[in-house]
Design an enzyme around this catalytic site. Structure first.
Site, PDB file in Angstrom:
ATOM      1  N   HIS A 130     101.072  43.096 -11.356  1.00  0.00           N
ATOM      2  CA  HIS A 130      99.914  42.975 -10.456  1.00  0.00           C
ATOM      3  C   HIS A 130     100.300  43.240  -9.000  1.00  0.00           C
ATOM      4  CE1 HIS A 130      97.040  41.582 -13.471  1.00  0.00           C
ATOM      5  NE2 HIS A 130      98.039  40.914 -13.995  1.00  0.00           N
ATOM      6  N   THR A 131     101.389  43.931  -8.823  1.00  0.00           N
ATOM      7  CA  THR A 131     101.827  44.295  -7.468  1.00  0.00           C
ATOM      8  C   THR A 131     101.316  45.680  -7.085  1.00  0.00           C
ATOM      9  OG1 THR A 131     103.850  45.030  -8.522  1.00  0.00           O
ATOM     10  CG2 THR A 131     103.930  42.896  -7.400  1.00  0.00           C
ATOM     11  N   ASP A 183     103.220  54.182 -15.559  1.00  0.00           N
ATOM     12  CA  ASP A 183     103.625  54.495 -16.933  1.00  0.00           C
ATOM     13  C   ASP A 183     104.074  55.944 -17.073  1.00  0.00           C
ATOM     14  OD1 ASP A 183     102.687  51.967 -17.197  1.00  0.00           O
ATOM     15  OD2 ASP A 183     100.990  52.479 -18.499  1.00  0.00           O
TER      16      ASP A 183
END
Ligand code: ADP
Ligand code: MG
Length: 382
Positions: free
Chosen positions: A33-34, A169
């Site tokens: 969540h950074t 990703d």
């Protein structure tokens, strides 16, 4: 991955041979969540991936065969030719995104298979996009750099699959390097390789087999909390544009202005960004005990401050602690998926046995176990 069966299938279907490429899935050691807060992530490519054999066919048609689904699919390259099969959308999307950028993709034949577990948080979809992006770039001499290929994969998810993902990703799948993690600055998109060679430890994922159903609405709420805190801090510190720019002192200044919940969310993010930087320091010193501590701290933060864990994941984290596992935390956005664990080799077997049996006793289902080794990113293999 069984390249031999892919080659055999390719020959049977197309009566000739192609060129073979592979692109991996990924883990993220720390930094959750950074990304949307302008911070860092620390992914690495894994030794599991997609393998594709491919050859141009001098037509304007794409013909692909998925070994894992045992299905073929044929389609053209115009927007209206979009295939309805889920897995084929990724391939169509990559070709379309290349065309949209002005790169000419001609018809091709392909056979592909993969061993990245689907939907476990290892990004099998990025492995799929990146393998085709890398392969098409090579066979059609497009000269796109790996960064552009990552963006093509990301745009494919956005426009052809409907997943509004960041770039981590695809980035990790393309840029991965054996023995290294990648510290990616999600704001500037600058990156650095960090050494990762945990000798005497094993990396293992334990899949809670809980699906991330709550994830999207909870995700939006978390983002809104972060934005509200930034707005509050901005009043005193106009240069703060994202939580990346804030520190704990700035947060404390607005403690009475923001809700208790928003405060906790921001506290987690600010600490997580710092934890990642501390982890990179520890990696440079080969200090894996500290890396492990940071992983536990992340789990605590995700569970108690950001509140994106769940009973099953907390259970697996407790189980790791009980078994003397060096580091353990929920990996990915939360609400399901895997824990990532770094465990001393001599403790590995007892830990896995206990995790599997006690999880099964409590939740009535068996967690899946994936051993992970950090490997290389996209490349040609034959
Ligand atoms: P993940 O978290 O693993 O990326 P996604 O839901 O984003 O999960 O992507 C999974 C989808 O990617 C599958 O539903 C399928 O369409 C495609 N996919 C992944 N692996 C394969 C494979 N080995 N063969 C064919 N399609 C695959
Ligand atoms: Mg995916």
């Amino acid at each position: 991955m069984d390249v031999y069966s892919i080659r055999k299938k390719f020959r049977t279907l197309y009566k000739r041979d192609g060129v073979v490429y592979t692109s991996p899935g990924r883990i993220n050691l720390i930094g959750e969540h950074t990304d949307y807060n302008g911070g860092f992530v620390l992914p690495g490519a894994i030794d599991k991936g997609m393998v594709v054999e491919i050859k141009s066919n001098n037509t304007d048609r794409i013909r692909v065969f998925s070994m894992d689904y045992d299905e073929s699919c044929e389609f053209g390259m115009n927007e209206k030719d979009a295939p309805s099969k889920e897995w084929a959308k990724y391939i169509f999307g990559v070709a379309r995104e290349m065309e949209k950028r002005g790169y000419k993709v001609s018809g091709f034949d392909a056979v592909f298979a993969g061993d990245v577990p689907l939907g476990a948080g290892l990004s099998s979809s990025a492995a799929l996009e990146s393998s085709f992006a890398f392969a098409l770039n090579d066979i059609f001499y497009l000269n796109l750099d790996k960064f552009e290929l990552a963006k093509i994969g990301q745009a494919t998810e956005h426009h052809y699959v409907g997943v509004k993902c960041g770039i981590m990703d695809q980035f990790a799948s393309l840029f991965g390097k054996r023995g290294h993690l990648i510290k990616l600055d999600c704001r500037s998109l600058k990156y650095e390789y960090e050494p990762f060679d945990p000798k005497g430890y094993k990396m293992v994922l334990i899949d809670s087999v809980v699906k991330h159903e709550l994830a999207s609405s909870a995700y939006n709420k978390r983002r809104e909390s972060c934005e509200r805190v930034v707005a509050a801090i901005q009043k005193n510190h106009p240069k703060v544009k994202l939580l990346r720019d804030a520190d704990m002192d700035m947060l404390r200044e607005v403690k009475t202005v923001v809700s208790e919940e928003d405060y906790m969310r921001a506290e987690y993010v600010i600490e997580e960004i710092q934890r990642l930087l501390d982890t990179c320091e520890a990696l440079k010193n080969g200090d894996y005990e500290t890396v492990g501590k940071k992983m536990y701290e992340t789990h605590y933060g995700m569970s108690k401050l950001y509140e994106v864990s769940c009973e099953e994941l907390d259970f697996l984290n407790d189980c790791a602690r009980k078994n003397g596992v060096t580091g353990s935390r929920v990996m990915g956005g939360g609400f399901g998926g895997c824990t990532i664990n770094m465990v001393k080799e001599e403790k590995y077997e007892a830990f896995i046995a206990d995790a599997v049996s006690s999880f099964k006793a409590k939740f009535g289902k068996e967690p899946k176990v994936y051993d992970i080794v950090i490997g290389d990113g996209a490349r040609r293999i034959a």
